[in-house]
Design an enzyme around this catalytic site. Structure first.
Site: not given
Ligand code: NDP
Length: 478
Positions: A12-13, A74-76, A130, A185-186, A189-190, A454
């Site tokens: 999504v992001m 990608v996933k953090a 988001g 920031h987050n 937000e909490y 102390h």
């Molecule tokens: P996700 O956190 O759900 O991550 C999914 C993505 O990560 C997919 O593109 C997936 O690829 C990829 N991925 C996961 N593991 C690997 C790997 N080992 N190697 C390569 N690619 C990998 O996606 P979001 O879009 O929700 O979030 C992306 C980032 O943005 C995250 O760090 C999140 O914390 C941050 N963020 C998210 C917000 C939100 O509202 N969702 C807001 C602000 C920040 P594949 O499709 O191949 O599985």
């Protein structure tokens, strides 16, 4: 390569960020580990701008103009490291890797150092708002080198939210500064959400009002100093009726707040830096408490009759609503003052020279805590860059002073009748502790000297002293 910027990670992001970039006229290289997402993006949105899709990371990197700028979305955590590991051998000195995911700033510092050693720029970037923000204009908080910002700045500023024609994006500072500020920031937000929730709870208990009636109160509040996105959506959520039951939506939701961990990171960091962010900490713990269903069940049974005043009813409806509003605003000011103190402490610790006024400016739009009063925060730091506490800046000092009687009444009422208000109460306690002439910390120093030698400092002499507690109680310089 011809693409001006690339995005890898098209969930999504990343997908929305890539579309936002394309909407602003950039040729965007796009890539995702599983190519289906890349194909889907091009199939559904390919006509919105110039996308240069690749199925391999090699082709993706080759499709970029030099110096290359790659946004990793990608996933953090480990996935981010895995993508960086794959990218680094494909890049050349001077190229830029942006991590726009929700990384911990310590990870960002580590990654930045590692990439710097091989001549690459690593730019940990906070992105808030988001999926909707990513598409229509987020608040963007980039860290990393000034050199990288020379290339990224114009791009990021063009896709960021804008308020009064000012983009909600600024170079926050080197290495982890951007992710640190996003973390705080987050945390804020909490705190903001917890305070809103407590205000709702008080109104509901005190006025026996329905969620729909309370939605109206929040709607009114949104034309006061409280005006903000969170207040606006509070009215929306409270007014919502569940389609299945016809009940207020808020009454059919399980009352256990979840968290993804950024609040916890904020509190952990503040503990390390010694900054009392009590509002954020209470908010984080309040979520934890809500999730302890078993403990809550036994306590509910054991203390069924413990409410201070089960028949609590407010006579002066308007007066009470105004009291809660003022208490909410004063508590909110405390939470923000603490958050900005935390940013300053991080900035000093890591040599980031963060401009707090600029941070307030880029939070005015795009992000979850966007609010009218952030203008006042920016003004406060512009007028006095070394401000000791946001609380004492003229506008905030006046708001708090004006709200103190309401704040005390609300917290006292809550304690008397038994409505839990951890964030309201602890914010008031923080305020009282800050403004108090003599704190009982003096007694704590005495106790520490008694059991652990102390030492303590005296009000009337320099240096540290110790009293022979076990002996003749003479005092000597330590
Ligand atoms: P996700 O956190 O759900 O991550 C999914 C993505 O990560 C997919 O593109 C997936 O690829 C990829 N991925 C996961 N593991 C690997 C790997 N080992 N190697 C390569 N690619 C990998 O996606 P979001 O879009 O929700 O979030 C992306 C980032 O943005 C995250 O760090 C999140 O914390 C941050 N963020 C998210 C917000 C939100 O509202 N969702 C807001 C602000 C920040 P594949 O499709 O191949 O599985």
């Amino acid at each position: 390569g011809t693409a001006q910027i690339g995005v890898t990670g098209l969930a999504v992001m990343g997908r929305n960020l890539a579309r936002n970039l394309a909407h602003h006229g950039y040729a965007v290289a796009v890539h995702n580990r599983s190519p289906e997402r890349t194909r889907k993006l091009v199939a559904e949105h390919g006509t919105e701008g110039t996308f240069v899709p690749s199925e391999s990371l090699e082709d993706f990197v080759a499709s970029l103009e030099r110096p290359r700028a790659v946004i990793v979305m990608v996933k953090a955590g480990a996935p981010t490291d895995a993508v960086i590991d794959e990218l680094v051998p494909l890049l050349e000195a001077g190229d830029i890797v942006v991590d726009a995911g929700n990384a911990h700033y310590a990870d960002t510092r580590r990654r930045e150092e590692r990439l710097r050693e091989v001549g690459l720029h690593f730019v940990g970037t906070g992105v808030s708002g988001g999926e909707e923000g990513a598409l229509r204009g987020p608040s963007i908080m980039p860290g990393g080198s000034a050199e990288s910002y020379a290339k990224l700045g114009p791009i990021f500023e063009s896709i960021a939210a804008r308020v009064d024609d000012t983009p909600c994006c600024v170079h926050v500072g080197p290495d982890g500064a951007g992710h640190f500020v996003k973390m705080v920031h987050n945390g804020i937000e909490y705190a903001d959400m917890q305070l809103i929730a407590e205000a709702y709870d008080l109104l509901r208990a005190g006025l026996s009002a329905s969620p729909a009636e309370i939605a109206e109160i929040f709607r009114d509040w949104n034309s006061t100093d409280l005006e903000s996105f969170l207040i606006e959506i509070t009215a929306e959520v409270l007014a919502h009726t569940d389609a299945n039951t016809g009940k207020a939506f808020v009454d059919v939701v399980v009352d256990q707040a979840e968290q993804k961990g950024t609040g916890r990171w904020t509190v952990q960091s503040a503990l390390d830096l010694g900054i009392p962010i009590t509002g954020i900490a209470e908010a984080t713990f309040a979520r934890s408490l809500s999730g302890h269903a078993d403990q809550r069940a036994v306590a509910r049974r054991t203390f069924a009759d413990a409410a201070g005043d089960p028949d609590w009813r407010i006579d002066d409806r308007d007066g009470f609503i105004e009291d809660v509003r003022k208490a909410l605003f004063a508590s909110k000011i405390v939470a923000y003052a603490q958050g900005f103190d935390h940013i300053q402490a991080g900035s000093l610790e890591y040599d980031w020279t963060i401009d707090r006024g600029a941070v307030a400016t880029i939070w005015r739009g795009g992000c979850i805590i966007r609010a009218r009063f952030l203008d006042r925060i920016r003004e406060a730091y512009d007028e006095q860059p070394d401000l000791k506490s946001l609380l004492v800046a003229p506008y905030f000092a006046k708001a708090v002073t004006d709200g103190v009687p309401s704040w005390r009444r609300v917290v006292a009422d809550a304690a008397r009748v038994g409505v839990p208000t951890p964030a309201f109460s602890s914010s008031l306690a923080y305020f009282d502790a800050l403004r108090t002439e003599r704190l009982p910390a003096a007694l704590i120093q005495g106790l520490r000297d008694n059991f652990g030698a102390h030492t303590y400092r005296r009000v009337d002499a320099d240096g540290a002293f110790h009293t022979e507690w076990a002996g003749d109680r003479t005092e000597s310089p330590a």
